[in-house]
Design a protein around this motif. Structure first.
Motif, PDB file in Angstrom:
ATOM      1  N   THR A  32      -8.627  10.510 -13.873  1.00 53.04           N
ATOM      2  CA  THR A  32      -8.607  12.412 -14.580  1.00 53.04           C
ATOM      3  C   THR A  32      -7.597  12.368 -15.310  1.00 53.04           C
ATOM      4  OG1 THR A  32     -10.030  14.487 -14.020  1.00 53.04           O
ATOM      5  CG2 THR A  32      -8.065  13.770 -12.884  1.00 53.04           C
ATOM      6  N   ALA A  33      -8.372  13.425 -16.830  1.00 49.11           N
ATOM      7  CA  ALA A  33      -7.308  13.666 -17.561  1.00 49.11           C
ATOM      8  C   ALA A  33      -7.386  15.354 -17.275  1.00 49.11           C
ATOM      9  CB  ALA A  33      -8.175  14.222 -18.638  1.00 49.11           C
ATOM     10  N   ALA A  34      -8.525  15.634 -15.697  1.00 48.51           N
ATOM     11  CA  ALA A  34      -7.325  17.673 -15.278  1.00 48.51           C
ATOM     12  C   ALA A  34      -6.043  17.350 -15.023  1.00 48.51           C
ATOM     13  CB  ALA A  34      -8.685  17.798 -14.200  1.00 48.51           C
ATOM     14  N   SER A  35      -5.798  17.958 -14.938  1.00 53.93           N
ATOM     15  CA  SER A  35      -3.920  18.684 -14.005  1.00 53.93           C
ATOM     16  C   SER A  35      -4.586  18.706 -13.046  1.00 53.93           C
ATOM     17  CB  SER A  35      -3.953  20.149 -14.466  1.00 53.93           C
ATOM     18  OG  SER A  35      -3.954  20.050 -15.861  1.00 53.93           O
ATOM     19  N   ILE A  36      -3.639  18.103 -12.135  1.00 53.57           N
ATOM     20  CA  ILE A  36      -3.560  17.688 -10.526  1.00 53.57           C
ATOM     21  C   ILE A  36      -2.906  18.829  -9.771  1.00 53.57           C
ATOM     22  CG2 ILE A  36      -4.517  15.373 -11.200  1.00 53.57           C
ATOM     23  CD1 ILE A  36      -2.106  14.480 -10.294  1.00 53.57           C
ATOM     24  N   PRO A  37      -2.968  18.767  -8.857  1.00 56.09           N
ATOM     25  CA  PRO A  37      -2.281  19.132  -7.374  1.00 56.09           C
ATOM     26  C   PRO A  37      -1.022  18.377  -7.209  1.00 56.09           C
ATOM     27  CG  PRO A  37      -4.676  18.924  -6.699  1.00 56.09           C
ATOM     28  CD  PRO A  37      -4.414  18.439  -8.622  1.00 56.09           C
ATOM     29  N   ASP A  43      12.269  20.199   3.261  1.00 54.05           N
ATOM     30  CA  ASP A  43      12.971  20.309   4.727  1.00 54.05           C
ATOM     31  C   ASP A  43      11.042  20.029   6.117  1.00 54.05           C
ATOM     32  OD1 ASP A  43      14.954  20.474   4.419  1.00 54.05           O
ATOM     33  OD2 ASP A  43      15.291  22.457   4.808  1.00 54.05           O
ATOM     34  N   GLY A  44      10.640  19.926   4.831  1.00 55.20           N
ATOM     35  CA  GLY A  44       8.821  18.925   6.058  1.00 55.20           C
ATOM     36  C   GLY A  44       7.984  20.313   5.441  1.00 55.20           C
ATOM     37  N   VAL A  45       8.392  21.582   5.275  1.00 56.07           N
ATOM     38  CA  VAL A  45       7.284  22.865   4.572  1.00 56.07           C
ATOM     39  C   VAL A  45       6.756  22.483   3.122  1.00 56.07           C
ATOM     40  CG1 VAL A  45       7.126  25.374   4.566  1.00 56.07           C
ATOM     41  CG2 VAL A  45       9.096  24.205   6.489  1.00 56.07           C
ATOM     42  N   GLY A  46       5.539  22.724   3.187  1.00 57.13           N
ATOM     43  CA  GLY A  46       5.118  21.762   1.893  1.00 57.13           C
ATOM     44  C   GLY A  46       4.903  23.660   1.157  1.00 57.13           C
ATOM     45  N   ALA A  47       4.596  23.570   0.157  1.00 55.09           N
ATOM     46  CA  ALA A  47       3.271  24.283  -0.881  1.00 55.09           C
ATOM     47  C   ALA A  47       3.114  23.232  -1.683  1.00 55.09           C
ATOM     48  CB  ALA A  47       4.818  25.925  -1.794  1.00 55.09           C
ATOM     49  N   ALA A  48       1.538  24.188  -2.261  1.00 52.65           N
ATOM     50  CA  ALA A  48       0.703  23.369  -3.413  1.00 52.65           C
ATOM     51  C   ALA A  48       0.790  24.325  -4.233  1.00 52.65           C
ATOM     52  CB  ALA A  48      -0.631  23.387  -2.635  1.00 52.65           C
ATOM     53  N   TYR A  87       5.258  15.332  -4.533  1.00 49.67           N
ATOM     54  CA  TYR A  87       4.247  13.962  -3.834  1.00 49.67           C
ATOM     55  C   TYR A  87       3.068  14.899  -5.483  1.00 49.67           C
ATOM     56  CZ  TYR A  87       5.789  12.834   0.343  1.00 49.67           C
ATOM     57  OH  TYR A  87       6.196  11.971   0.862  1.00 49.67           O
ATOM     58  N   GLY A  88       2.074  13.952  -6.058  1.00 49.71           N
ATOM     59  CA  GLY A  88       1.018  14.494  -7.041  1.00 49.71           C
ATOM     60  C   GLY A  88       0.011  14.151  -5.740  1.00 49.71           C
TER      61      GLY A  88
END
Length: 89
Positions: A32-37, A43-48, A87-88
């Protein structure tokens, strides 16, 4: 010919200062040409986040995808050593 496959990305920098960690780079999905998350884990705690920031250097190399695939992410943390993963999605 259209490209396809898993997301691809680069971490240009990771820095820590003033109780936060900042990661910067670019990420895109060949499907896709769209921006991705982009997900950042400290330390294992994530944010998107999303990688929508303009990057002329990216757009010049991948013109079919446009320039809007940069990220600049900031997460609060405590002093000390931390494990950071980006991570993408």
């Amino acid at each position: 010919t259209a490209m396809s496959g898993s997301p691809i990305g680069v971490i240009d920098s990771i820095s820590a200062a003033g109780g936060s960690i900042t990661a910067a780079g670019w990420a895109y999905d060949p499907d896709t040409a769209a921006s991705i998350p982009v997900h950042v884990y400290v330390d294992g705690v994530g944010a998107a986040y999303t990688a929508p920031n303009p990057r002329a250097d990216f757009g010049a190399v991948y013109p079919a995808y446009g320039p809007n695939h940069g990220y600049y992410l900031n997460m609060a943390t405590t002093p000390g050593t931390h494990n950071v993963c980006v991570y993408g999605i």
